[in-house]
Scaffold this motif. Structure first.
Motif, PDB file in Angstrom:
ATOM      1  N   ALA A   9     -20.664 -12.544 -43.843  1.00  0.00           N
ATOM      2  CA  ALA A   9     -21.575 -11.408 -43.978  1.00  0.00           C
ATOM      3  C   ALA A   9     -22.173 -11.359 -45.386  1.00  0.00           C
ATOM      4  O   ALA A   9     -23.374 -11.120 -45.561  1.00  0.00           O
ATOM      5  CB  ALA A   9     -20.835 -10.113 -43.666  1.00  0.00           C
ATOM      6  N   GLU A  10     -21.343 -11.592 -46.397  1.00  0.00           N
ATOM      7  CA  GLU A  10     -21.810 -11.559 -47.794  1.00  0.00           C
ATOM      8  C   GLU A  10     -22.820 -12.662 -48.086  1.00  0.00           C
ATOM      9  O   GLU A  10     -23.756 -12.480 -48.868  1.00  0.00           O
ATOM     10  CB  GLU A  10     -20.616 -11.691 -48.739  1.00  0.00           C
ATOM     11  CG  GLU A  10     -19.690 -10.482 -48.749  1.00  0.00           C
ATOM     12  CD  GLU A  10     -18.384 -10.768 -49.454  1.00  0.00           C
ATOM     13  OE1 GLU A  10     -18.237 -11.876 -50.035  1.00  0.00           O
ATOM     14  OE2 GLU A  10     -17.474  -9.909 -49.421  1.00  0.00           O
ATOM     15  N   LYS A  11     -22.637 -13.835 -47.453  1.00  0.00           N
ATOM     16  CA  LYS A  11     -23.481 -14.994 -47.744  1.00  0.00           C
ATOM     17  C   LYS A  11     -24.686 -15.116 -46.801  1.00  0.00           C
ATOM     18  O   LYS A  11     -25.458 -16.071 -46.900  1.00  0.00           O
ATOM     19  CB  LYS A  11     -22.650 -16.282 -47.671  1.00  0.00           C
ATOM     20  CG  LYS A  11     -21.517 -16.349 -48.689  1.00  0.00           C
ATOM     21  CD  LYS A  11     -22.050 -16.413 -50.106  1.00  0.00           C
ATOM     22  CE  LYS A  11     -20.929 -16.552 -51.128  1.00  0.00           C
ATOM     23  NZ  LYS A  11     -21.427 -16.643 -52.516  1.00  0.00           N
ATOM     24  N   GLY A  12     -24.844 -14.155 -45.896  1.00  0.00           N
ATOM     25  CA  GLY A  12     -25.974 -14.209 -44.975  1.00  0.00           C
ATOM     26  C   GLY A  12     -25.854 -15.302 -43.937  1.00  0.00           C
ATOM     27  O   GLY A  12     -26.865 -15.819 -43.431  1.00  0.00           O
ATOM     28  N   ILE A  13     -24.627 -15.652 -43.577  1.00  0.00           N
ATOM     29  CA  ILE A  13     -24.379 -16.676 -42.555  1.00  0.00           C
ATOM     30  C   ILE A  13     -24.287 -15.978 -41.199  1.00  0.00           C
ATOM     31  O   ILE A  13     -23.540 -15.004 -41.057  1.00  0.00           O
ATOM     32  CB  ILE A  13     -23.079 -17.436 -42.869  1.00  0.00           C
ATOM     33  CG1 ILE A  13     -23.258 -18.258 -44.160  1.00  0.00           C
ATOM     34  CG2 ILE A  13     -22.665 -18.340 -41.711  1.00  0.00           C
ATOM     35  CD1 ILE A  13     -21.970 -18.762 -44.766  1.00  0.00           C
ATOM     36  N   PRO A  14     -25.028 -16.424 -40.202  1.00  0.00           N
ATOM     37  CA  PRO A  14     -25.038 -15.720 -38.914  1.00  0.00           C
ATOM     38  C   PRO A  14     -23.678 -15.771 -38.224  1.00  0.00           C
ATOM     39  O   PRO A  14     -23.074 -16.841 -38.078  1.00  0.00           O
ATOM     40  CB  PRO A  14     -26.096 -16.477 -38.107  1.00  0.00           C
ATOM     41  CG  PRO A  14     -26.183 -17.834 -38.748  1.00  0.00           C
ATOM     42  CD  PRO A  14     -25.898 -17.626 -40.199  1.00  0.00           C
ATOM     43  N   THR A  15     -23.194 -14.606 -37.797  1.00  0.00           N
ATOM     44  CA  THR A  15     -21.913 -14.506 -37.105  1.00  0.00           C
ATOM     45  C   THR A  15     -21.947 -13.268 -36.216  1.00  0.00           C
ATOM     46  O   THR A  15     -22.811 -12.397 -36.386  1.00  0.00           O
ATOM     47  CB  THR A  15     -20.740 -14.437 -38.108  1.00  0.00           C
ATOM     48  OG1 THR A  15     -19.504 -14.609 -37.413  1.00  0.00           O
ATOM     49  CG2 THR A  15     -20.719 -13.130 -38.874  1.00  0.00           C
ATOM     50  N   ALA A  16     -21.021 -13.178 -35.280  1.00  0.00           N
ATOM     51  CA  ALA A  16     -20.987 -12.026 -34.371  1.00  0.00           C
ATOM     52  C   ALA A  16     -20.626 -10.759 -35.143  1.00  0.00           C
ATOM     53  O   ALA A  16     -19.865 -10.801 -36.122  1.00  0.00           O
ATOM     54  CB  ALA A  16     -19.960 -12.269 -33.266  1.00  0.00           C
ATOM     55  N   ASP A  17     -21.161  -9.611 -34.702  1.00  0.00           N
ATOM     56  CA  ASP A  17     -20.847  -8.326 -35.328  1.00  0.00           C
ATOM     57  C   ASP A  17     -19.341  -8.069 -35.262  1.00  0.00           C
ATOM     58  O   ASP A  17     -18.690  -8.367 -34.245  1.00  0.00           O
ATOM     59  CB  ASP A  17     -21.585  -7.192 -34.623  1.00  0.00           C
ATOM     60  CG  ASP A  17     -23.089  -7.269 -34.836  1.00  0.00           C
ATOM     61  OD1 ASP A  17     -23.522  -7.949 -35.781  1.00  0.00           O
ATOM     62  OD2 ASP A  17     -23.828  -6.656 -34.035  1.00  0.00           O
ATOM     63  N   PHE A  18     -18.792  -7.473 -36.329  1.00  0.00           N
ATOM     64  CA  PHE A  18     -17.344  -7.295 -36.412  1.00  0.00           C
ATOM     65  C   PHE A  18     -17.004  -6.120 -37.313  1.00  0.00           C
ATOM     66  O   PHE A  18     -17.830  -5.658 -38.110  1.00  0.00           O
ATOM     67  CB  PHE A  18     -16.673  -8.550 -36.968  1.00  0.00           C
ATOM     68  CG  PHE A  18     -16.975  -8.776 -38.433  1.00  0.00           C
ATOM     69  CD1 PHE A  18     -16.069  -8.375 -39.413  1.00  0.00           C
ATOM     70  CD2 PHE A  18     -18.172  -9.347 -38.852  1.00  0.00           C
ATOM     71  CE1 PHE A  18     -16.347  -8.554 -40.766  1.00  0.00           C
ATOM     72  CE2 PHE A  18     -18.462  -9.529 -40.195  1.00  0.00           C
ATOM     73  CZ  PHE A  18     -17.549  -9.127 -41.157  1.00  0.00           C
ATOM     74  N   THR A  19     -15.761  -5.659 -37.215  1.00  0.00           N
ATOM     75  CA  THR A  19     -15.184  -4.703 -38.150  1.00  0.00           C
ATOM     76  C   THR A  19     -13.736  -5.105 -38.393  1.00  0.00           C
ATOM     77  O   THR A  19     -13.008  -5.434 -37.446  1.00  0.00           O
ATOM     78  CB  THR A  19     -15.220  -3.261 -37.606  1.00  0.00           C
ATOM     79  OG1 THR A  19     -16.577  -2.914 -37.302  1.00  0.00           O
ATOM     80  CG2 THR A  19     -14.666  -2.276 -38.627  1.00  0.00           C
ATOM     81  N   VAL A  20     -13.331  -5.084 -39.654  1.00  0.00           N
ATOM     82  CA  VAL A  20     -11.945  -5.413 -40.021  1.00  0.00           C
ATOM     83  C   VAL A  20     -11.151  -4.117 -40.156  1.00  0.00           C
ATOM     84  O   VAL A  20     -11.637  -3.134 -40.714  1.00  0.00           O
ATOM     85  CB  VAL A  20     -11.894  -6.201 -41.345  1.00  0.00           C
ATOM     86  CG1 VAL A  20     -10.443  -6.467 -41.775  1.00  0.00           C
ATOM     87  CG2 VAL A  20     -12.648  -7.532 -41.204  1.00  0.00           C
ATOM     88  N   TYR A  21      -9.916  -4.122 -39.630  1.00  0.00           N
ATOM     89  CA  TYR A  21      -9.025  -2.962 -39.702  1.00  0.00           C
ATOM     90  C   TYR A  21      -7.714  -3.371 -40.371  1.00  0.00           C
ATOM     91  O   TYR A  21      -7.156  -4.424 -40.051  1.00  0.00           O
ATOM     92  CB  TYR A  21      -8.740  -2.416 -38.304  1.00  0.00           C
ATOM     93  CG  TYR A  21      -9.993  -1.937 -37.586  1.00  0.00           C
ATOM     94  CD1 TYR A  21     -10.527  -0.682 -37.854  1.00  0.00           C
ATOM     95  CD2 TYR A  21     -10.641  -2.765 -36.675  1.00  0.00           C
ATOM     96  CE1 TYR A  21     -11.687  -0.247 -37.210  1.00  0.00           C
ATOM     97  CE2 TYR A  21     -11.802  -2.338 -36.032  1.00  0.00           C
ATOM     98  CZ  TYR A  21     -12.319  -1.082 -36.312  1.00  0.00           C
ATOM     99  OH  TYR A  21     -13.468  -0.668 -35.681  1.00  0.00           O
TER     100      TYR A  21
END
Length: 279
Positions: A9-21
């Motif tokens: 996310a920080e590097k602008g690399i495409p990945t699926a939407d997520f949330t860390v818990y």
């Protein structure tokens, strides 16, 4: 996995939407607030391998058996293919990518069953996948090999799933099929030698050999002689003395100028050889 996803996310690399818990209960509370729709993917932030630490959550009850601790929720991606690219980068920063491979997974074990090189995808998708993999490599500034696993979506977008900074299962085909196999390439990279040619000499399909789900104990490779009589077939046994259900015990590579024929022989190999226990 959480650190990886935040890095993308920080590097602008495409990945699926997520949330860390930080804890499982935080995810449960997020579900109460209806922040996630079913189904979604749960992943443990640490300790995952070969399909362990990953579960598809289709309803609230699916959360009950999951362990406590840090985790992430990830949007389910409707995808056409699971792809991978091995990237080599040496100390001086020279970068080369291997051809895109296609991965077929076992429906129960969530493990790779077949790796097909080259992937049966359009050229423009392959070029995009190699470009994304190269961006991931340059973002990490790693030295050695980096396996980048990706999804090809229904709209032909490329999303990074995860990476492995080492010679990888998705590159084992290269021992027989490539001009420079991934193990030699890894040594070239870390010793800062010129990187070798990454293209394939011939089409290749790899079959993972895993323990039969009904066997545990001292390993026996049933019918290995029969598969060795098949054209273009080379088995690799990892030397593990004990088998257990779905444990990776080796792999078989099939090479053929006709990729479709290689895939057909691979299915024969999968049906013929059995990784079982003695007695």
């Amino acid at each position: 996995k959480g650190v990886q996803k935040q890095f993308y996310a920080e590097k602008g690399i495409p990945t699926a939407d997520f949330t860390v818990y930080a804890e499982k209960y935080e995810l449960t509370e997020a579900l109460v607030r209806k922040e996630w729709d079913y189904p979604f993917v749960w992943k443990s932030c640490t300790g995952g391998y070969d399909g362990k630490g990953v579960s598809v959550i289709r309803e609230e009850e699916d959360l009950i058996p999951l362990p406590e601790g840090a985790c992430l929720a990830e949007k389910m991606i409707p995808f056409k293919n699971e792809l991978a690219v091995i990237v080599a980068r040496n100390v001086s920063g020279e970068v080369k990518t291997y051809p895109v491979v296609e991965m077929e997974f076992h429906p129960e074990a969530n493990q790779v069953e077949y790796v097909i090189c080259p992937a049966r995808i359009e050229d423009h998708v392959a070029e995009k996948a190699r470009a994304v993999a190269k961006k991931v490599s340059e973002s990490f500034e790693h030295v050695g090999l980096l396996a980048v696993e990706m999804f090809q979506t229904e709209d032909d977008e490329i999303l990074v799933n995860e990476v492995a900074p080492r010679p990888h299962n998705s590159g084992h085909y290269s021992i027989e099929a490539s001009f420079t196999n991934q193990f030699e390439q890894h040594l070239r990279a870390i010793l800062d030698l010129p990187l070798g040619e990454t293209e394939s000499k011939v089409g290749g399909v790899m079959v993972n050999l895993v323990g039969d789900e009904n066997h545990e104990g001292q390993v026996h490779y049933q019918n290995i002689g029969k598969i060795m009589q098949m054209p273009g077939v080379t088995p690799h046994i990892y030397g593990k003395k004990q088998t257990r259900p779905f444990r990776k015990m080796g792999h078989v590579t099939i090479v053929n100028k006709d990729l479709g024929e290689a895939r057909r022989i691979a299915e024969e190999v999968k049906k013929e050889i059995k990784v079982i226990s003695r007695g």
